[in-house]
Each structure stands twice: as C-alpha cells, then as structure tokens.
Scaffold this motif. Structure first.
Motif, mmCIF file in Angstrom:
data_model
loop_
_atom_site.group_PDB
_atom_site.id
_atom_site.type_symbol
_atom_site.label_atom_id
_atom_site.label_comp_id
_atom_site.label_asym_id
_atom_site.label_seq_id
_atom_site.Cartn_x
_atom_site.Cartn_y
_atom_site.Cartn_z
ATOM 1 N N LEU A 139 35.415 57.968 56.367
ATOM 2 C CA LEU A 139 34.762 58.089 55.062
ATOM 3 C C LEU A 139 33.246 57.968 55.163
ATOM 4 O O LEU A 139 32.547 58.003 54.160
ATOM 5 C CB LEU A 139 35.307 57.023 54.105
ATOM 6 N N GLY A 140 32.735 57.777 56.391
ATOM 7 C CA GLY A 140 31.300 57.651 56.591
ATOM 8 C C GLY A 140 30.775 56.254 56.322
ATOM 9 O O GLY A 140 29.584 56.068 56.063
ATOM 10 N N ILE A 141 31.649 55.259 56.406
ATOM 11 C CA ILE A 141 31.272 53.880 56.137
ATOM 12 C C ILE A 141 31.198 53.118 57.452
ATOM 13 O O ILE A 141 32.099 53.214 58.281
ATOM 14 C CB ILE A 141 32.303 53.191 55.210
ATOM 15 N N SER A 142 30.136 52.368 57.629
ATOM 16 C CA SER A 142 30.023 51.494 58.795
ATOM 17 C C SER A 142 30.989 50.332 58.597
ATOM 18 O O SER A 142 30.910 49.611 57.595
ATOM 19 C CB SER A 142 28.587 50.988 58.925
ATOM 20 N N GLU A 143 31.931 50.166 59.532
ATOM 21 C CA GLU A 143 32.930 49.111 59.443
ATOM 22 C C GLU A 143 32.966 48.346 60.757
ATOM 23 O O GLU A 143 32.691 48.910 61.814
ATOM 24 C CB GLU A 143 34.324 49.688 59.190
ATOM 25 N N PRO A 144 33.350 47.063 60.701
ATOM 26 C CA PRO A 144 33.512 46.320 61.945
ATOM 27 C C PRO A 144 34.588 46.983 62.816
ATOM 28 O O PRO A 144 35.551 47.547 62.294
ATOM 29 C CB PRO A 144 33.981 44.940 61.497
ATOM 30 N N VAL A 145 34.416 46.920 64.121
ATOM 31 C CA VAL A 145 35.421 47.444 65.042
ATOM 32 C C VAL A 145 36.722 46.650 64.875
ATOM 33 O O VAL A 145 37.815 47.209 64.938
ATOM 34 C CB VAL A 145 34.909 47.391 66.502
ATOM 35 N N SER A 146 36.605 45.354 64.621
ATOM 36 C CA SER A 146 37.759 44.480 64.461
ATOM 37 C C SER A 146 38.639 44.921 63.289
ATOM 38 O O SER A 146 38.135 45.326 62.239
ATOM 39 C CB SER A 146 37.307 43.039 64.212
ATOM 40 N N ASN A 147 39.941 44.821 63.487
ATOM 41 C CA ASN A 147 40.909 45.079 62.420
ATOM 42 C C ASN A 147 41.539 43.785 61.924
ATOM 43 O O ASN A 147 42.557 43.814 61.241
ATOM 44 C CB ASN A 147 42.016 46.019 62.919
ATOM 45 N N GLU A 148 40.937 42.656 62.279
ATOM 46 C CA GLU A 148 41.508 41.363 61.935
ATOM 47 C C GLU A 148 41.150 40.979 60.500
ATOM 48 O O GLU A 148 39.988 40.701 60.184
ATOM 49 C CB GLU A 148 41.015 40.289 62.895
ATOM 50 N N ASP A 149 42.162 40.974 59.646
ATOM 51 C CA ASP A 149 41.976 40.561 58.257
ATOM 52 C C ASP A 149 41.756 39.045 58.245
ATOM 53 O O ASP A 149 42.545 38.296 58.820
ATOM 54 C CB ASP A 149 43.205 40.925 57.431
ATOM 55 N N SER A 150 40.696 38.601 57.598
ATOM 56 C CA SER A 150 40.391 37.171 57.550
ATOM 57 C C SER A 150 41.450 36.398 56.771
ATOM 58 O O SER A 150 41.592 35.192 56.967
ATOM 59 C CB SER A 150 39.021 36.949 56.908
ATOM 60 N N GLY A 151 42.137 37.076 55.875
ATOM 61 C CA GLY A 151 43.093 36.388 55.021
ATOM 62 C C GLY A 151 42.434 35.561 53.938
ATOM 63 O O GLY A 151 43.100 34.896 53.153
ATOM 64 N N GLU A 152 41.116 35.621 53.870
ATOM 65 C CA GLU A 152 40.357 34.838 52.882
ATOM 66 C C GLU A 152 40.614 35.392 51.485
ATOM 67 O O GLU A 152 40.622 36.600 51.277
ATOM 68 C CB GLU A 152 38.869 34.888 53.214
ATOM 69 N N ALA A 153 40.830 34.491 50.535
ATOM 70 C CA ALA A 153 41.027 34.894 49.144
ATOM 71 C C ALA A 153 40.101 34.134 48.195
ATOM 72 O O ALA A 153 40.035 34.447 47.022
ATOM 73 C CB ALA A 153 42.480 34.661 48.725
ATOM 74 N N HIS A 154 39.381 33.160 48.728
ATOM 75 C CA HIS A 154 38.504 32.327 47.901
ATOM 76 C C HIS A 154 37.048 32.603 48.263
ATOM 77 O O HIS A 154 36.484 31.966 49.142
ATOM 78 C CB HIS A 154 38.834 30.844 48.098
ATOM 79 N N PHE A 155 36.468 33.564 47.580
ATOM 80 C CA PHE A 155 35.066 33.921 47.793
ATOM 81 C C PHE A 155 34.233 33.331 46.663
ATOM 82 O O PHE A 155 34.698 33.227 45.527
ATOM 83 C CB PHE A 155 34.890 35.442 47.800
ATOM 84 N N ASP A 156 32.999 32.986 46.983
ATOM 85 C CA ASP A 156 32.089 32.593 45.914
ATOM 86 C C ASP A 156 31.634 33.833 45.149
ATOM 87 O O ASP A 156 31.530 33.804 43.924
ATOM 88 C CB ASP A 156 30.895 31.839 46.503
ATOM 89 N N TYR A 157 31.380 34.921 45.904
ATOM 90 C CA TYR A 157 30.939 36.180 45.291
ATOM 91 C C TYR A 157 31.617 37.349 45.989
ATOM 92 O O TYR A 157 31.722 37.368 47.211
ATOM 93 C CB TYR A 157 29.420 36.362 45.441
ATOM 94 N N VAL A 158 32.043 38.315 45.194
ATOM 95 C CA VAL A 158 32.500 39.595 45.721
ATOM 96 C C VAL A 158 31.555 40.636 45.142
ATOM 97 O O VAL A 158 31.527 40.852 43.926
ATOM 98 C CB VAL A 158 33.962 39.909 45.328
ATOM 99 N N ILE A 159 30.747 41.229 46.011
ATOM 100 C CA ILE A 159 29.770 42.225 45.577
ATOM 101 C C ILE A 159 30.395 43.589 45.799
ATOM 102 O O ILE A 159 30.650 43.996 46.929
ATOM 103 C CB ILE A 159 28.445 42.056 46.343
ATOM 104 N N ALA A 160 30.668 44.265 44.694
ATOM 105 C CA ALA A 160 31.474 45.491 44.718
ATOM 106 C C ALA A 160 30.627 46.740 44.486
ATOM 107 O O ALA A 160 29.696 46.726 43.681
ATOM 108 C CB ALA A 160 32.559 45.412 43.645
#
Length: 180
Positions: free
Chosen positions: A88-109
């Motif tokens: 899609l032309g997006i720079s993404e980390p090479v890692s495919n490891e999902d952090s599993g994090e669900a508690h963010f202070d901010y989600v910038i969308a």
C-alpha cells in the motif's frame, strides 16, 4: 483528498509541524505513556507523523505503529527498528510481532475527513474501526488533519467509532465538550 493533493512539500512540512506543536501543547505527553500512531503515506500528502515519532522516542514515550495483515496489528517500535514498504506504499516495521497492547494513552489515527461530531472518513477499508473496537475505551482517539470540519457525515455506520479529538494546524477540537 483533492485539497491535500494541492499542498506543496513545504506546506505539508509546515502544517504537520503546527499540528505536532498543537498536539504537544494540548496533551502534554510524558515518559512512559503509550502512543499508537500511523506512518504517513507520502504520496497522499498525509500529515508527517515522523515528527511525532522522533519526539516520542526521544522523550521515552512508548511508540506503536500499525501493520496491516488481515487486520491491523500494533507493533512497538524503537530507535533501531527496521522498516519495509508495504504493497500500500506504507512504511511498516519488518517485524510481524503484534504487541498485544490494548491500553494506549493516545491513538493518533489517519483520516481523509472528520466532521464536527468526531465521525471520520478513512480510506474505506475499516481497519481503524476494528482497531478502535479492540482497544481500551479510555484510550484517547485523536485524528490529525490539515483542515477543520465543515460538513456533516451523513452515512455513519453503526460500527463506526468516532474520534475523541481532532488536532489541526490552528486548534484542537474535543468531541466531548466542543472546541477547547
């Protein structure tokens, strides 16, 4: 999308910097907090979030970015994270490891548009609606955009989750209490 396409690279940088400063001045993020933030698609003149990411990492704020598989996963990044460009032309980390994090202070969308009720229009794939459903309800959902809302979105789906805030180059809108 058409309005964004007319912006020059200098305008994108200047407006992105103003949005960044408004975000920092308003929210005052601190070390140890967790921020999920998108990587910009440059060909679409998205807000340059690398300014945010560099700041967050320098301030010991934990940074997570999306990676798209069948769903949107959240990958934690660091100063030495390696990236690749997705289909899609997006720079993404090479890692495919999902952090599993669900508690963010901010989600910038990312968004194309947001109305005065916090309803956002993205790119139509529904990744962020699904992501918003999977995170803590206390995570602040923050849209960033060059332009203020000026039209109402009439075709809001029942599964759409509105933003809590919108940060523009000139102000921060709260959809809890109106303009702040």
């Amino acid at each position: 999308m058409q309005k964004r396409k007319t912006l020059s690279p200098d305008e994108v940088f200047l407006l992105s910097d103003r949005i960044f400063k408004n975000f920092i001045d308003y929210f005052k993020p601190v070390a140890g907090q967790k921020v999920h933030i998108f990587m910009p698609i440059e060909k679409f003149n998205e807000v340059d979030t690398r300014i945010f990411i560099d700041y967050f990492l320098a301030q010991d704020i934990r940074v997570f970015v999306p990676k798209v598989a069948n769903t949107l996963i959240s990958v934690e990044i660091f100063e030495n994270t390696e990236y690749e460009t997705s289909s899609l032309g997006i720079s993404e980390p090479v890692s495919n490891e999902d952090s599993g994090e669900a508690h963010f202070d901010y989600v910038i969308a990312p968004l194309l548009y947001c109305d005065s009720g916090g309803n956002r229009v993205g790119y139509g794939k529904g990744f962020y609606d699904g992501f918003f459903q999977s995170i803590s309800s206390v995570s602040k959902k923050v849209g960033i955009n060059y332009f203020d809302p000026d039209e109402t979105i009439d075709d809001v789906w029942k599964n759409d989750i509105p933003l809590d805030y919108l940060v523009t180059p000139v102000k921060v809108l709260s959809f809890f209490n109106g303009l702040e």
